[in-house]
Design a protein around this motif. Structure first.
Motif, PDB file in Angstrom:
ATOM      1  N   THR A  57       0.852  -1.178   0.000  1.00  0.00           N
ATOM      2  CA  THR A  57       0.000   0.000   0.000  1.00  0.00           C
ATOM      3  C   THR A  57       0.889   1.229   0.000  1.00  0.00           C
ATOM      4  O   THR A  57       2.112   1.114  -0.054  1.00  0.00           O
ATOM      5  N   SER A  58       0.306   2.398   0.053  1.00  0.00           N
ATOM      6  CA  SER A  58       1.089   3.631   0.146  1.00  0.00           C
ATOM      7  C   SER A  58       0.937   4.206   1.555  1.00  0.00           C
ATOM      8  O   SER A  58      -0.023   3.902   2.262  1.00  0.00           O
ATOM      9  N   GLN A  59       1.873   5.049   1.931  1.00  0.00           N
ATOM     10  CA  GLN A  59       1.836   5.620   3.280  1.00  0.00           C
ATOM     11  C   GLN A  59       0.585   6.455   3.528  1.00  0.00           C
ATOM     12  O   GLN A  59       0.105   6.516   4.653  1.00  0.00           O
ATOM     13  N   GLU A  60       0.031   7.032   2.476  1.00  0.00           N
ATOM     14  CA  GLU A  60      -1.188   7.826   2.634  1.00  0.00           C
ATOM     15  C   GLU A  60      -2.374   6.965   3.069  1.00  0.00           C
ATOM     16  O   GLU A  60      -3.349   7.474   3.603  1.00  0.00           O
ATOM     17  N   ARG A  61      -2.298   5.665   2.829  1.00  0.00           N
ATOM     18  CA  ARG A  61      -3.397   4.749   3.151  1.00  0.00           C
ATOM     19  C   ARG A  61      -3.196   4.018   4.480  1.00  0.00           C
ATOM     20  O   ARG A  61      -4.080   3.282   4.924  1.00  0.00           O
ATOM     21  N   HIS A  62      -2.039   4.204   5.104  1.00  0.00           N
ATOM     22  CA  HIS A  62      -1.738   3.474   6.340  1.00  0.00           C
ATOM     23  C   HIS A  62      -2.769   3.690   7.438  1.00  0.00           C
ATOM     24  O   HIS A  62      -3.253   2.724   8.034  1.00  0.00           O
ATOM     25  N   ALA A  63      -3.066   4.931   7.729  1.00  0.00           N
ATOM     26  CA  ALA A  63      -3.951   5.246   8.859  1.00  0.00           C
ATOM     27  C   ALA A  63      -5.306   4.554   8.718  1.00  0.00           C
ATOM     28  O   ALA A  63      -5.832   3.992   9.686  1.00  0.00           O
ATOM     29  N   ALA A  64      -5.861   4.562   7.514  1.00  0.00           N
ATOM     30  CA  ALA A  64      -7.175   3.950   7.309  1.00  0.00           C
ATOM     31  C   ALA A  64      -7.130   2.445   7.564  1.00  0.00           C
ATOM     32  O   ALA A  64      -8.068   1.885   8.141  1.00  0.00           O
ATOM     33  N   LEU A  65      -6.059   1.777   7.157  1.00  0.00           N
ATOM     34  CA  LEU A  65      -5.944   0.334   7.385  1.00  0.00           C
ATOM     35  C   LEU A  65      -5.633   0.016   8.842  1.00  0.00           C
ATOM     36  O   LEU A  65      -6.185  -0.923   9.419  1.00  0.00           O
ATOM     37  N   ILE A  66      -4.770   0.802   9.472  1.00  0.00           N
ATOM     38  CA  ILE A  66      -4.417   0.570  10.879  1.00  0.00           C
ATOM     39  C   ILE A  66      -5.628   0.807  11.775  1.00  0.00           C
ATOM     40  O   ILE A  66      -5.827   0.087  12.762  1.00  0.00           O
ATOM     41  N   ASP A  67      -6.459   1.802  11.448  1.00  0.00           N
ATOM     42  CA  ASP A  67      -7.683   2.036  12.228  1.00  0.00           C
ATOM     43  C   ASP A  67      -8.567   0.800  12.237  1.00  0.00           C
ATOM     44  O   ASP A  67      -9.178   0.460  13.241  1.00  0.00           O
ATOM     45  N   GLU A  68      -8.641   0.127  11.093  1.00  0.00           N
ATOM     46  CA  GLU A  68      -9.478  -1.060  10.972  1.00  0.00           C
ATOM     47  C   GLU A  68      -8.810  -2.311  11.546  1.00  0.00           C
ATOM     48  O   GLU A  68      -9.479  -3.182  12.089  1.00  0.00           O
ATOM     49  N   MET A  69      -7.486  -2.387  11.429  1.00  0.00           N
ATOM     50  CA  MET A  69      -6.721  -3.561  11.903  1.00  0.00           C
ATOM     51  C   MET A  69      -5.478  -3.076  12.638  1.00  0.00           C
ATOM     52  O   MET A  69      -4.401  -2.928  12.043  1.00  0.00           O
ATOM     53  N   ALA A  71      -3.315  -4.389  14.434  1.00  0.00           N
ATOM     54  CA  ALA A  71      -2.115  -5.239  14.423  1.00  0.00           C
ATOM     55  C   ALA A  71      -1.165  -4.830  13.298  1.00  0.00           C
ATOM     56  O   ALA A  71       0.034  -5.112  13.363  1.00  0.00           O
ATOM     57  N   LEU A  72      -1.681  -4.177  12.264  1.00  0.00           N
ATOM     58  CA  LEU A  72      -0.839  -3.715  11.163  1.00  0.00           C
ATOM     59  C   LEU A  72       0.001  -2.532  11.617  1.00  0.00           C
ATOM     60  O   LEU A  72      -0.510  -1.613  12.261  1.00  0.00           O
ATOM     61  N   GLN A  73       1.273  -2.563  11.247  1.00  0.00           N
ATOM     62  CA  GLN A  73       2.195  -1.473  11.546  1.00  0.00           C
ATOM     63  C   GLN A  73       3.118  -1.295  10.342  1.00  0.00           C
ATOM     64  O   GLN A  73       3.308  -2.239   9.576  1.00  0.00           O
ATOM     65  N   PRO A  74       3.708  -0.116  10.182  1.00  0.00           N
ATOM     66  CA  PRO A  74       4.660   0.039   9.085  1.00  0.00           C
ATOM     67  C   PRO A  74       5.795  -0.981   9.220  1.00  0.00           C
ATOM     68  O   PRO A  74       6.283  -1.235  10.325  1.00  0.00           O
ATOM     69  N   HIS A  75       6.183  -1.573   8.109  1.00  0.00           N
ATOM     70  CA  HIS A  75       7.260  -2.553   8.132  1.00  0.00           C
ATOM     71  C   HIS A  75       8.557  -1.845   8.538  1.00  0.00           C
ATOM     72  O   HIS A  75       8.828  -0.734   8.088  1.00  0.00           O
ATOM     73  N   PRO A  76       9.375  -2.470   9.410  1.00  0.00           N
ATOM     74  CA  PRO A  76      10.587  -1.794   9.897  1.00  0.00           C
ATOM     75  C   PRO A  76      11.634  -1.522   8.812  1.00  0.00           C
ATOM     76  O   PRO A  76      12.473  -0.638   8.987  1.00  0.00           O
ATOM     77  N   VAL A  77      11.611  -2.240   7.714  1.00  0.00           N
ATOM     78  CA  VAL A  77      12.565  -1.999   6.627  1.00  0.00           C
ATOM     79  C   VAL A  77      11.881  -1.315   5.447  1.00  0.00           C
ATOM     80  O   VAL A  77      12.376  -0.329   4.921  1.00  0.00           O
ATOM     81  N   LEU A  78      10.737  -1.834   5.039  1.00  0.00           N
ATOM     82  CA  LEU A  78       9.966  -1.266   3.927  1.00  0.00           C
ATOM     83  C   LEU A  78       8.819  -0.438   4.499  1.00  0.00           C
ATOM     84  O   LEU A  78       7.664  -0.843   4.458  1.00  0.00           O
ATOM     85  N   GLY A  79       9.123   0.709   5.028  1.00  0.00           N
ATOM     86  CA  GLY A  79       8.132   1.538   5.707  1.00  0.00           C
ATOM     87  C   GLY A  79       6.954   1.958   4.860  1.00  0.00           C
ATOM     88  O   GLY A  79       5.924   2.380   5.380  1.00  0.00           O
ATOM     89  N   LYS A  80       7.070   1.814   3.544  1.00  0.00           N
ATOM     90  CA  LYS A  80       5.945   2.172   2.676  1.00  0.00           C
ATOM     91  C   LYS A  80       4.840   1.133   2.746  1.00  0.00           C
ATOM     92  O   LYS A  80       3.718   1.391   2.332  1.00  0.00           O
ATOM     93  N   TRP A  81       5.138  -0.052   3.260  1.00  0.00           N
ATOM     94  CA  TRP A  81       4.157  -1.130   3.368  1.00  0.00           C
ATOM     95  C   TRP A  81       3.853  -1.419   4.832  1.00  0.00           C
ATOM     96  O   TRP A  81       4.652  -1.138   5.725  1.00  0.00           O
ATOM     97  N   LEU A  82       2.682  -2.009   5.071  1.00  0.00           N
ATOM     98  CA  LEU A  82       2.294  -2.403   6.424  1.00  0.00           C
ATOM     99  C   LEU A  82       2.651  -3.866   6.654  1.00  0.00           C
ATOM    100  O   LEU A  82       2.823  -4.635   5.696  1.00  0.00           O
ATOM    101  N   TYR A  83       2.719  -4.256   7.933  1.00  0.00           N
ATOM    102  CA  TYR A  83       3.221  -5.577   8.287  1.00  0.00           C
ATOM    103  C   TYR A  83       2.566  -6.051   9.572  1.00  0.00           C
ATOM    104  O   TYR A  83       2.336  -5.267  10.486  1.00  0.00           O
ATOM    105  N   VAL A  84       2.288  -7.341   9.610  1.00  0.00           N
ATOM    106  CA  VAL A  84       1.895  -7.985  10.864  1.00  0.00           C
ATOM    107  C   VAL A  84       2.759  -9.242  10.981  1.00  0.00           C
ATOM    108  O   VAL A  84       2.768 -10.078  10.073  1.00  0.00           O
ATOM    109  N   PRO A  85       3.536  -9.350  12.068  1.00  0.00           N
ATOM    110  CA  PRO A  85       4.392 -10.529  12.219  1.00  0.00           C
ATOM    111  C   PRO A  85       3.567 -11.783  12.505  1.00  0.00           C
ATOM    112  O   PRO A  85       2.481 -11.709  13.089  1.00  0.00           O
TER     113      PRO A  85
END
Length: 127
Positions: A57-69, A71-85
């Motif tokens: 996804t793009s960083q502009e879309r992070h907040a909307a996805l994190i609000d819904e889920m 557990a999703l957080q920005p990936h520690p290396v690829l910060g442009k994408w979200l990640y759940v371990p």
């Protein structure tokens, strides 16, 4: 040479198998799911931080996805994408919700893949 190591998380992509636009490709020792030509999800079962679900996804879309889920957080290396371990208690439920969003063509998920390097293709054509 193709890897003989099987990714234990490819079960997440089973939900896509009936979609005629679905493609699965290997990506940096992980597996990537494409729907309608968009790179949507990557599953990795390697060492942290490459052990879980990456949401393309793009960083502009992070907040909307994190609000819904959450557990999703920005990936520690690829910060442009979200990640759940994989070891997150919400991993399976988040993976299920993400596959549903991908199948629903949710606007928050999916990125255009970068075109292949034409120089590399030219080198391959020489052989």
């Amino acid at each position: 040479m193709p890897s003989s190591i099987r990714n234990s998380l490819v079960w997440i992509f089973e939900a896509f198998e009936r979609d005629s636009t679905y493609m699965r490709k290997r990506m940096f020792g992980s597996d990537a799911a494409y729907i309608d030509g968009l790179l949507c999800l990557v599953v990795a079962d390697r060492d942290e931080p490459w052990n879980g679900l990456l949401v393309c996804t793009s960083q502009e879309r992070h907040a909307a996805l994190i609000d819904e889920m959450p557990a999703l957080q920005p990936h520690p290396v690829l910060g442009k994408w979200l990640y759940v371990p994989q070891d997150d208690p919400a991993f399976e439920s988040t993976a299920e919700k993400m596959t549903k969003l991908v199948l629903a063509r949710d606007w928050r998920v999916g990125v255009e893949p970068k075109p292949r390097n034409p120089r590399r293709k030219a080198k391959l054509d020489l052989f």
